[in-house]
Design a protein around this motif. Structure first.
Motif, PDB file in Angstrom:
ATOM      1  N   HIS A  31      -5.289 -25.268 -10.196  1.00  0.00           N
ATOM      2  CA  HIS A  31      -6.639 -25.643 -10.589  1.00  0.00           C
ATOM      3  C   HIS A  31      -7.490 -24.416 -10.928  1.00  0.00           C
ATOM      4  O   HIS A  31      -8.514 -24.542 -11.589  1.00  0.00           O
ATOM      5  CB  HIS A  31      -7.308 -26.468  -9.487  1.00  0.00           C
ATOM      6  N   ASN A  32      -7.069 -23.243 -10.495  1.00  0.00           N
ATOM      7  CA  ASN A  32      -7.800 -22.021 -10.806  1.00  0.00           C
ATOM      8  C   ASN A  32      -7.368 -21.411 -12.139  1.00  0.00           C
ATOM      9  O   ASN A  32      -7.924 -20.413 -12.564  1.00  0.00           O
ATOM     10  CB  ASN A  32      -7.606 -20.986  -9.686  1.00  0.00           C
ATOM     11  N   LEU A  33      -6.367 -21.994 -12.769  1.00  0.00           N
ATOM     12  CA  LEU A  33      -5.887 -21.464 -14.040  1.00  0.00           C
ATOM     13  C   LEU A  33      -6.901 -21.715 -15.150  1.00  0.00           C
ATOM     14  O   LEU A  33      -7.542 -22.767 -15.203  1.00  0.00           O
ATOM     15  CB  LEU A  33      -4.569 -22.122 -14.438  1.00  0.00           C
ATOM     16  N   LYS A  34      -7.021 -20.733 -16.027  1.00  0.00           N
ATOM     17  CA  LYS A  34      -7.825 -20.885 -17.244  1.00  0.00           C
ATOM     18  C   LYS A  34      -6.845 -21.104 -18.388  1.00  0.00           C
ATOM     19  O   LYS A  34      -5.718 -20.623 -18.343  1.00  0.00           O
ATOM     20  CB  LYS A  34      -8.617 -19.608 -17.512  1.00  0.00           C
ATOM     21  N   GLU A  35      -7.287 -21.795 -19.406  1.00  0.00           N
ATOM     22  CA  GLU A  35      -6.466 -21.942 -20.607  1.00  0.00           C
ATOM     23  C   GLU A  35      -7.215 -21.306 -21.763  1.00  0.00           C
ATOM     24  O   GLU A  35      -8.389 -21.601 -21.983  1.00  0.00           O
ATOM     25  CB  GLU A  35      -6.153 -23.401 -20.897  1.00  0.00           C
ATOM     26  N   THR A  36      -6.536 -20.426 -22.468  1.00  0.00           N
ATOM     27  CA  THR A  36      -7.113 -19.761 -23.631  1.00  0.00           C
ATOM     28  C   THR A  36      -6.274 -20.116 -24.851  1.00  0.00           C
ATOM     29  O   THR A  36      -5.045 -20.034 -24.812  1.00  0.00           O
ATOM     30  CB  THR A  36      -7.131 -18.229 -23.432  1.00  0.00           C
ATOM     31  N   LYS A 150      -7.153  -9.360 -18.539  1.00  0.00           N
ATOM     32  CA  LYS A 150      -7.719 -10.706 -18.494  1.00  0.00           C
ATOM     33  C   LYS A 150      -6.651 -11.790 -18.588  1.00  0.00           C
ATOM     34  O   LYS A 150      -6.951 -12.968 -18.424  1.00  0.00           O
ATOM     35  CB  LYS A 150      -8.752 -10.882 -19.599  1.00  0.00           C
ATOM     36  N   GLN A 181      -2.026 -19.995 -20.334  1.00  0.00           N
ATOM     37  CA  GLN A 181      -2.676 -20.244 -19.048  1.00  0.00           C
ATOM     38  C   GLN A 181      -2.618 -18.937 -18.250  1.00  0.00           C
ATOM     39  O   GLN A 181      -1.600 -18.246 -18.267  1.00  0.00           O
ATOM     40  CB  GLN A 181      -1.973 -21.359 -18.281  1.00  0.00           C
ATOM     41  N   HIS A 182      -3.705 -18.616 -17.567  1.00  0.00           N
ATOM     42  CA  HIS A 182      -3.778 -17.355 -16.820  1.00  0.00           C
ATOM     43  C   HIS A 182      -4.878 -17.479 -15.774  1.00  0.00           C
ATOM     44  O   HIS A 182      -5.659 -18.430 -15.771  1.00  0.00           O
ATOM     45  CB  HIS A 182      -4.063 -16.175 -17.777  1.00  0.00           C
ATOM     46  N   TYR A 183      -4.943 -16.485 -14.887  1.00  0.00           N
ATOM     47  CA  TYR A 183      -5.989 -16.477 -13.844  1.00  0.00           C
ATOM     48  C   TYR A 183      -7.167 -15.660 -14.276  1.00  0.00           C
ATOM     49  O   TYR A 183      -7.119 -14.835 -15.112  1.00  0.00           O
ATOM     50  CB  TYR A 183      -5.429 -15.930 -12.523  1.00  0.00           C
TER      51      TYR A 183
END
Length: 183
Positions: A31-36, A150, A181-183
Motif C-alpha cells: 500500500h506504500n508503493l507509488k506508481e509512476t 526516487k 512501482q516504487h517506494y
C-alpha cells in the motif's frame, strides 16, 4: 498418546500465525508503493551512419558481419532521452547499456539498460531495464528490475515502439512507455 497431540497442534497453530502475519505485512507494505507512468523518447543513432553514433557494435563472431540480426553481436549504447519525439526537446536523461543479439535466428536481443535521469524532478535516479526484446515486433516489452534514488526498489515494465526511423542518417526515435512501482 494424548501428550504428543497438544504440542503438534500448538506448533501448527504457531506456523499458521507466522505465515498469516508475513502475508499481512507484505500486503500492507504494497500500500506504500507509488506508481509512476512515463513516456520518453530515445534518440538512437547507429554507428553505420556518423561519428556522433549513440549505438555501436563492439563484439561479434569473427568473420561475420556485426549487425542487429547476426547472433552474438554485442552493441553498447548511450542514447540521449528527450521529453518528446523532437530531438531538440528537453533532455531528461541517458539510456546507457548494451544489447546482444541473442536469438540464433537474429530476431531477439537481450537488453540491459540503465536509464540515468538528468532532469530536475528525477535527477540522479536510475531505472534498470533487462530482458529479451523481440526486436522486429511493433511493440517490445521488457522488465524494469530495479532502480535507485526516487525509484528505489522499482519493479515494472517498459514497452518500446519505433516512433520514426530516418534511413539516410540511421536516426531512430524509440518511444519508451514505462509503468513502474516504487517506494
Amino acid at each position: 498418546m494424548a501428550q504428543n497431540f497438544l504440542p503438534k497442534r500448538v506448533t501448527s497453530l504457531f506456523l499458521v500465525l507466522v505465515v498469516a502475519t508475513a502475508i499481512y505485512l507484505a500486503k500492507a507494505a504494497d500500500h506504500n508503493l507509488k506508481e509512476t507512468n512515463l513516456s520518453l523518447y530515445f534518440q538512437d543513432i547507429s554507428a553505420f551512419s556518423a561519428a556522433n553514433a549513440t549505438v555501436i557494435p563492439v563484439a561479434g563472431i569473427a568473420g561475420k558481419a556485426w549487425t542487429f540480426t547476426q547472433f552474438g553481436t554485442v552493441f553498447v549504447t548511450d542514447d540521449f532521452i528527450t521529453e518528446s519525439a523532437d530531438p531538440n526537446s528537453p533532455e531528461v536523461g541517458r539510456a546507457q547499456g548494451m544489447y546482444v543479439t541473442a536469438g540464433l535466428d537474429g530476431l531477439n536481443s537481450l537488453v540491459m539498460i540503465s536509464i540515468v535521469f538528468t532532469n530536475k524532478e528525477y535527477s540522479g535516479s536510475t531505472l534498470e531495464i533487462q530482458g529479451v526484446s523481440k526486436q522486429f515486433e511493433a511493440v517490445r516489452e521488457v522488465s524494469v528490475v530495479g532502480g535507485t534514488g526516487k525509484f528505489r526498489f522499482a519493479r515494472g515494465y517498459v514497452t518500446f515502439e519505433t516512433y520514426s526511423f530516418h534511413v539516410p542518417t540511421h536516426h531512430a526515435v524509440i518511444r519508451c512507455n514505462m509503468t513502474v512501482q516504487h517506494y
